[in-house]
Design an enzyme around this catalytic site. Structure first.
Site, mmCIF file in Angstrom:
data_model
loop_
_atom_site.group_PDB
_atom_site.id
_atom_site.type_symbol
_atom_site.label_atom_id
_atom_site.label_comp_id
_atom_site.label_asym_id
_atom_site.label_seq_id
_atom_site.Cartn_x
_atom_site.Cartn_y
_atom_site.Cartn_z
ATOM 1 N N ASP A 42 44.267 34.862 69.863
ATOM 2 C CA ASP A 42 43.231 35.522 69.065
ATOM 3 C C ASP A 42 43.114 37.004 69.414
ATOM 4 O O ASP A 42 43.297 37.381 70.577
ATOM 5 C CB ASP A 42 41.879 34.851 69.296
ATOM 6 C CG ASP A 42 41.783 33.479 68.654
ATOM 7 O OD1 ASP A 42 42.627 33.162 67.797
ATOM 8 O OD2 ASP A 42 40.858 32.724 69.020
ATOM 9 N N TYR A 70 44.329 28.766 80.640
ATOM 10 C CA TYR A 70 43.366 29.783 80.216
ATOM 11 C C TYR A 70 42.212 29.874 81.205
ATOM 12 O O TYR A 70 41.880 28.896 81.880
ATOM 13 C CB TYR A 70 42.762 29.419 78.849
ATOM 14 C CG TYR A 70 43.742 29.348 77.704
ATOM 15 C CD1 TYR A 70 43.989 30.466 76.898
ATOM 16 C CD2 TYR A 70 44.391 28.160 77.400
ATOM 17 C CE1 TYR A 70 44.872 30.392 75.829
ATOM 18 C CE2 TYR A 70 45.272 28.077 76.333
ATOM 19 C CZ TYR A 70 45.513 29.201 75.552
ATOM 20 O OH TYR A 70 46.390 29.122 74.500
ATOM 21 N N ASP A 84 33.310 31.636 68.391
ATOM 22 C CA ASP A 84 33.326 32.647 69.448
ATOM 23 C C ASP A 84 32.261 33.693 69.109
ATOM 24 O O ASP A 84 31.613 33.623 68.062
ATOM 25 C CB ASP A 84 34.715 33.261 69.650
ATOM 26 C CG ASP A 84 35.231 34.027 68.440
ATOM 27 O OD1 ASP A 84 34.418 34.404 67.562
ATOM 28 O OD2 ASP A 84 36.449 34.255 68.351
ATOM 29 N N ARG A 179 38.316 27.722 71.781
ATOM 30 C CA ARG A 179 37.045 27.969 71.083
ATOM 31 C C ARG A 179 36.365 26.652 70.721
ATOM 32 O O ARG A 179 35.156 26.482 70.867
ATOM 33 C CB ARG A 179 37.295 28.758 69.794
ATOM 34 C CG ARG A 179 37.585 30.221 69.974
ATOM 35 C CD ARG A 179 37.796 30.899 68.644
ATOM 36 N NE ARG A 179 39.081 30.559 68.038
ATOM 37 C CZ ARG A 179 39.257 30.276 66.748
ATOM 38 N NH1 ARG A 179 38.221 30.219 65.941
ATOM 39 N NH2 ARG A 179 40.449 30.021 66.287
#
Length: 306
Positions: A42, A70, A84, A179
């Protein structure tokens, strides 16, 4: 840099860039057209984005399948349409209710997602429904039904809980939306949640500590040193055994043909289904082959001829 450069660069994608932006800028920096990335990140996210060059682009589909790590920050008590903090706020939890959450309850809710779980992809994603990308439909104010997809969370490590923020490290399979994981954890807790920030710290063997920014790569290009940071395709398969072909075998691999014992420089015993790296006597890497016992031969899986 020229078209003889083949392999992968571990790029650090900075905030504000799309993965497509990174590829476009690298085409200008490296003066190469044949470039591809290995999985969308993203625009607001940062971190590891392996980018393939030349014959290395044949690795794109393989690298996309690798697990990813992550570092995510989850904000509890709020939901948005994008899942988000860039999106439109849909709901906010009463602060008094949020204060009733305990660190133990938060940890319990987060850890429930370790293993396989059915995840519904977000509307703001590049997945297609009836030929249209979901984010295009979302921007037009439309919401369509999405089928859950099975993803796997290999591990989660909570690094800090400072409500309303929860920071955690997650290792997951291809196709996992962090997300959405944040959204689902918030829903599980009953207060809602959205992703505050995201850093991709690893893709397969590529770690964030070795990733290079576009500015750093441009400097290396100016110093004529960029080739020094390109990881050759065969390094990706370092765990596989290497075999060397003889003169006859070299002609076979140049045509992408299967190989038998007569085409190898020395006698080798293989196990059924074994994957090997194939080289010629000069050390040139040709590709990845797989041994099939029933046919007593090596068949090409992926060729990297240039």
């Amino acid at each position: 840099m020229n078209n003889e450069c083949n392999g992968i660069i571990n790029v650090y994608k900075e905030k504000g860039f799309t993965s497509h932006d990174v590829v476009a800028k690298l085409r200008g920096i490296c003066k190469m057209k044949k470039i591809g990335h290995t999985g969308t990140l993203d625009p607001e996210a940062v971190g590891v984005l392996p980018v393939c060059f030349g014959s290395g682009t044949k690795l794109c589909d393989m690298l996309t399948d690798w697990d990813k790590e992550y570092i995510a920050v989850l904000r509890l008590g709020v939901t948005t349409d994008t899942q988000d903090m860039t999106g439109q706020v849909l709901s906010r939890c009463d602060e008094r209710e949020l204060r009733t959450l305990t660190e133990e309850r938060v940890q319990e809710a987060v850890m429930e997602y370790v293993g396989d779980y059915d995840q519904i992809p977000p509307m703001y994603s590049a997945l297609k429904v009836d030929g249209k990308k979901l984010y295009e439909l979302a921007r037009a104010g439309k919401e369509v039904e999405r089928k859950p997809r099975k993803v796997r969370i290999e591990e989660i490590e909570i690094q800090s809980v400072e409500l309303p923020l929860v920071t955690f490290r997650v290792v997951c399979s291809k196709g996992t939306y962090i997300r959405t994981l944040c959204h689902d954890i918030g829903a599980n807790l009953g207060c809602g949640g959205t992703m505050e920030s995201l850093t991709r710290s690893r893709v397969g063997i590529f770690g964030i500590e070795d990733a290079l920014t576009l500015t750093e790569l441009q400097k290396l290009r100016d110093e004529d040193k960029i080739a020094s940071v390109i990881i050759p395709p065969d390094a990706i398969f370092a765990k596989d055994r290497a075999v060397i072909v003889n003169g006859q075998g070299q002609k076979m691999v140049q045509n992408g043909n299967r190989l038998g014992a007569a085409q190898l420089a020395e006698a080798v015993r293989f196990t059924d289904g074994e994957q090997v790296r194939v080289y010629d006597g000069d050390g040139k890497f040709y590709g990845i082959y797989v041994y099939y016992r029933g046919e007593n031969s090596l068949k090409p899986l992926k060729m990297f001829l240039t």
